[in-house]
Design a protein around this motif. Sequence first.
Motif, mmCIF file in Angstrom:
data_model
loop_
_atom_site.group_PDB
_atom_site.id
_atom_site.type_symbol
_atom_site.label_atom_id
_atom_site.label_comp_id
_atom_site.label_asym_id
_atom_site.label_seq_id
_atom_site.Cartn_x
_atom_site.Cartn_y
_atom_site.Cartn_z
ATOM 1 N N ILE A 167 7.397 6.042 2.366
ATOM 2 C CA ILE A 167 6.082 6.669 2.205
ATOM 3 C C ILE A 167 5.496 6.950 3.591
ATOM 4 C CG2 ILE A 167 5.643 5.597 -0.044
ATOM 5 C CD1 ILE A 167 3.862 3.536 1.362
ATOM 6 N N CYS B 232 -2.460 3.947 5.740
ATOM 7 C CA CYS B 232 -3.043 4.268 7.043
ATOM 8 C C CYS B 232 -3.725 3.034 7.602
ATOM 9 C CB CYS B 232 -4.020 5.440 6.923
ATOM 10 S SG CYS B 232 -5.390 5.152 5.789
ATOM 11 N N ARG C 291 1.109 6.615 -3.401
ATOM 12 C CA ARG C 291 1.367 8.050 -3.476
ATOM 13 C C ARG C 291 1.039 8.798 -2.185
ATOM 14 N NH1 ARG C 291 -1.804 12.042 -5.946
ATOM 15 N NH2 ARG C 291 -3.325 10.394 -6.364
ATOM 16 N N ASN C 292 -0.105 8.480 -1.549
ATOM 17 C CA ASN C 292 -0.485 9.166 -0.314
ATOM 18 C C ASN C 292 -0.137 8.354 0.935
ATOM 19 O OD1 ASN C 292 -1.582 11.412 -1.688
ATOM 20 N ND2 ASN C 292 -3.450 10.226 -2.115
ATOM 21 N N ARG D 175 -8.801 12.448 5.444
ATOM 22 C CA ARG D 175 -7.875 13.580 5.448
ATOM 23 C C ARG D 175 -6.589 13.269 4.676
ATOM 24 N NH1 ARG D 175 -4.320 14.280 9.424
ATOM 25 N NH2 ARG D 175 -5.589 13.189 10.971
ATOM 26 N N THR D 176 -6.039 12.054 4.830
ATOM 27 C CA THR D 176 -4.727 11.758 4.235
ATOM 28 C C THR D 176 -4.818 11.131 2.849
ATOM 29 O OG1 THR D 176 -4.618 9.524 5.174
ATOM 30 C CG2 THR D 176 -3.756 11.337 6.529
ATOM 31 N N GLY D 177 -5.918 10.454 2.566
ATOM 32 C CA GLY D 177 -6.006 9.744 1.292
ATOM 33 C C GLY D 177 -5.080 8.542 1.208
ATOM 34 N N GLY D 178 -4.604 8.069 2.339
ATOM 35 C CA GLY D 178 -3.680 6.924 2.353
ATOM 36 C C GLY D 178 -4.386 5.616 2.030
ATOM 37 N N GLU D 179 -3.619 4.667 1.518
ATOM 38 C CA GLU D 179 -4.128 3.313 1.244
ATOM 39 C C GLU D 179 -4.356 2.605 2.578
ATOM 40 O OE1 GLU D 179 -4.845 1.617 -1.526
ATOM 41 O OE2 GLU D 179 -4.730 -0.483 -0.878
ATOM 42 N N GLU E 121 1.530 4.450 -7.838
ATOM 43 C CA GLU E 121 0.308 5.253 -7.805
ATOM 44 C C GLU E 121 -0.470 4.980 -6.507
ATOM 45 O OE1 GLU E 121 -0.820 7.666 -9.404
ATOM 46 O OE2 GLU E 121 -2.886 7.704 -8.648
ATOM 47 N N GLN F 30 -8.409 8.663 7.373
ATOM 48 C CA GLN F 30 -8.318 8.172 5.992
ATOM 49 C C GLN F 30 -8.804 9.245 5.002
ATOM 50 O OE1 GLN F 30 -10.782 4.833 4.920
ATOM 51 N NE2 GLN F 30 -9.277 4.077 3.442
ATOM 52 N N ASN G 114 -0.013 6.777 8.601
ATOM 53 C CA ASN G 114 -0.873 7.340 9.640
ATOM 54 C C ASN G 114 -1.618 6.231 10.363
ATOM 55 O OD1 ASN G 114 -1.141 10.490 9.676
ATOM 56 N ND2 ASN G 114 -0.761 9.862 7.537
#
Lengths: 322, 322
Positions: free
Chosen positions: B100, B80, B76-77, B145-149, B73, B143, B103
């Motif tokens: 995965i 970054c 998922r994104n 824009r991508t929703g990455g951890e 979970e 962060q 960025n």
Amino acid sequence: MLDYTTAEGLTIEHMREAHERIKPYINRTPVLRSQYLNDLTGADIYFKCENFQEAGAFKVRGACNAVFGLTDEQARNGVCTHSSGNHALSLSYAAGRRGIPCNVVMPRTAPQAKKDAVKRYGGTITECEPSTTSREASFAEVQARTGGEFVHPYNDPRVIAGQATCSAELLEQVDGPLDAVVAPIGGGGMISGTCLTISNLAPNTKIYAAEPEQADDAYRSFKAGHIIADDAPETIADGLKVPLKENTWHFVSHFVTDIHTASEQEIIDAMKITWKYLRIVMEPSCAPPLATILKNPEVFKGKRVGVIVTGGNVDLDKLPWL
Amino acid sequence: MLDYTTAEGLTIEHMREAHERIKPYINRTPVLRSQYLNDLTGADIYFKCENFQEAGAFKVRGACNAVFGLTDEQARNGVCTHSSGNHALSLSYAAGRRGIPCNVVMPRTAPQAKKDAVKRYGGTITECEPSTTSREASFAEVQARTGGEFVHPYNDPRVIAGQATCSAELLEQVDGPLDAVVAPIGGGGMISGTCLTISNLAPNTKIYAAEPEQADDAYRSFKAGHIIADDAPETIADGLKVPLKENTWHFVSHFVTDIHTASEQEIIDAMKITWKYLRIVMEPSCAPPLATILKNPEVFKGKRVGVIVTGGNVDLDKLPWL
């Protein structure tokens, strides 16, 4: 001590005896890999990094086997040799560890880094012109004057047995059998030692030699079936200019699968990508194996390949790609 | 998985868990020595060569611990970060291995070799100006824009626990106890991991940090007793420009014996002699430890000293001594 009279008489026991004798004075050098270089070549390459060896080159193996195998009587006047560089400083290192004098004849064009290292290890340099004839004349004078024991840089069974210890370590360090081993070829000391070990301990592993196109006397000898010796070929791979001699020809003619050549630019490119992706400082003379692996994908693709990185004594102020 | 909420809560078990987690993705890098550098410094130095690490730097340890510790979970994104280089490409490598997205925000002045490597590993770069403020603004946009951890390059306990595995290997690889370990200090991730491991496994070993004079914010923080952060200091050691943060300050303030600084010329000189005598390609950011060992003989002479060589991603066309 076993008998070291002829190359033909060398057995795997000579390699084992040499390894025991030299272990206190050499490094067990690491084997490195690079995913990038594997992707680039399509091969799975194991680089045996003799640039991290004492004195910066594999040559210290043969030099130590010769020096520490001498009786006290034989060692009385020290040792002497001629060399374009790495054997000179390796013999100086070995002699220094034993506490005996070392006299070396070097071409005046040898890299300054190598001359400096010879002096640092306590060796005495006599300079000659960069040709086989000049080197041999200067050496005859030095040998007569000093009375030192001659340790030839490669045409000496004691030296070949010492160099053979390198691929014995490589075989222990890789996980599983190798399809091929590639080493540079100049006078043939490393490739002969590689043949001695691989033909005995890994007889299914093929042995390839890599040579500069501009000093391709070993390649032409191999194809002709007899030694062809050129005087003073020009190449950036300064350690690979010398010709084969009878003891190394014995191994090259009996055990080498093939010899591949690379142009000066291919050598420089292979050197630079090794510095960049394997992140080691290695000499131009080490680069022909990777250059020829890149050039002959039909031979090496999909194979597990050992590469002997022979030395790391470089003038950092004169890099060939700058 | 252990709790990674705070730096204060990190224990040696976090290091051990990290080591098990990342072992499939990292190299156990070799420890090298040089008699010449020992003679020059009067110390007995063990160089832990993280320039041979995957992605060319120790940073892959922390990046892999963070990436492979994520739940599906959380992953998922993708991930970054912002980084002057080695964390960017290490996180790209780790994310690529897990499959995965990654960025990264990098200063436009970062070495081309590092930008190229990020792309090779599949990371996506957003360039910013070379200042802390510009980096943070660009990163907030990426962060959102991508929703990455977010995996911070050093102020993240998961990252610190990963970096801690480096000195655990070093302790296993040296023969006997070390009197001191020296690592470069930028944001403090490596030195914090070193503190975590050394304070637990070798509490008698002193920990020194080495920093460029021109980016001496950690030195001044250490002397002042609180974090001092400079915006965009200039130094050839491009990996050491970033300031300490609270999680690394915790370790620096509690476990570091002293911080020494070196001038730009001392850093370049130390870099060049390491290339020449240890025969490894290392970044300018790795050179402050040797530079400060040479500069402070009263601290290091006669001592057994571990040195963390942090990375080897260099533009070979722009060497600082040429």
